[in-house]
Design an enzyme around this catalytic site. Structure first.
Site: not given
Length: 368
Positions: A118, A15, A96, A75, A94, A270
């Site tokens: 998120e 991605r 996490h 990520k 993101y 995650d």
């Protein structure tokens, strides 16, 4: 503002933070965009596509980080990327953090402003930047589970939908949120015997109305989960506590009661995973066995369908990226408290309480 898009470096992550059409939107708004060479090549976005959209191509991630004010990724930053962050950077990706103390400490040390996809919220509730990947992961979980139930893959040798005269597989979905609903839609489409478990009775009533007689619903008591695990062929962990570590709903003792060759798919990995026996895996080595039960715990599941995932993610993130680029982080967050909910790290401090609590780190609220 100068926006930077580095190539993702996590295992088998194809991605990309911005598509060429998203870059075109930013450049049309007067912003400069720098993209690392090859950043989108894994999903057939060539450097020429980015140049046509108005971007400048740079040869290394280090040069992208050095040139950019805002870094847009998919990520969480890896150690080498964290080392390139500076106090002037705005990181939008993101994170996490609740399951990753080393990353949190690295981001604190960098001094960068870090907004996590998120934990950005929506006016009517929900997590709009997590939703598209939750949809992808939910739908993937069923096709992955069906695959690993095949005997050749070490599974029980069960067809998810059965055939006339042979009962379908039992699928237990823990959590009735976005991932859980999308998993249920796929499992129902494959004619499995589906039950969704949740602790919100209002949500269970909504799901009962939505799916009608296609699924069963059950309150997620410990006893009910234990029975579900014992009887199911496929268990999908789709539990979410926004920003916080996932609760461990399935214990090692429960696992011992499962049928040999059953499959667990942990969408919550995650955030640390919702099975006691879970640990993060990669697309290169996606599964492991505990007590003859297959565990699929890939931490970037949507990366397997990277082109679909990238477009879905950009549809959600682009309006926020534009707002941040147009106004700057602090002004944008003052204007939009839902965007401000995405702030996790700023000025060397953890600014999201659930993360601070889970990691036992000092918390400092950001005030507009």
């Amino acid at each position: 503002m100068r926006v930077g898009v580095p190539k993702e470096i996590k295992n088998h992550e194809y991605r990309v933070g911005l598509t060429p059409p998203s870059v075109a939107e930013l450049t049309a708004a007067g912003h400069d965009v720098v993209v690392e060479t090859g950043a989108g090549r894994g999903i057939d976005f060539e450097d020429a596509d980015y140049v046509a959209a108005g971007a400048t191509i740079l040869p290394t991630a280090a040069e992208v980080f050095a040139a950019a004010d805002m870094i847009v990724k998919v990520k969480e930053p890896q150690a080498g990327e964290i080392a390139m962050l500076r106090p002037n950077h705005l990181l939008f990706t993101y994170l996490h953090l609740a399951a990753d103390k080393p990353q949190a400490e690295g981001l604190m040390k960098s001094g960068a402003t870090c907004i996590a996809y998120e934990t950005v919220t929506a006016p009517r509730g929900g997590l709009p930047l997590l939703k598209p990947m939750s949809e992808v992961a939910g739908r993937m979980s069923v096709q992955v589970g069906a695959h690993y139930l095949e005997k050749f893959q070490g599974g029980r040798g069960v067809l998810l939908g059965g055939v006339p005269g042979v009962a379908p597989a039992k699928v237990a979905i823990l959590g009735g949120g976005v991932s859980g609903v999308n998993a249920a839609q796929m499992a129902v489409g494959m004619r499995a015997d589906v039950t969704i478990y949740d602790i919100n009775n209002d949500r269970l009533a909504e799901l009962d109305m939505f799916f009608s007689s296609q699924i069963k619903t059950a309150y997620a008591s410990k006893a009910a989960i234990a029975a579900a695990v014992r009887n199911a062929h496929l268990v999908i962990g789709a539990v979410l506590v926004p920003g916080a570590a996932a609760p461990k709903l399935v214990t090692r003792d429960m696992l011992k009661t499962m049928k040999r060759g059953s499959v667990l798919v942990d969408i919550a990995i995650d955030q640390g995973g919702c099975f006691e026996t879970s640990h993060a895996t990669t697309h290169e080595d996606p599964v492991f066995e505990v007590d003859s039960v297959t565990h699929y715990c890939v931490a970037n599941m949507p990366g397997a369908v990277a082109r679909t995932s990238t477009f879905a993610l950009n549809n959600a993130t682009l309006p926020f990226a534009l707002r941040l680029a147009n106004m700057g982080a602090e002004a944008a967050m003052k204007a939009d408290p839902h965007l401000a909910n995405g702030l996790n790290v700023m000025n060397g401090k953890i600014t999201y309480k659930a993360v601070a609590d889970d990691l036992d780190l000092p918390y400092q609220a950001w005030t507009a």
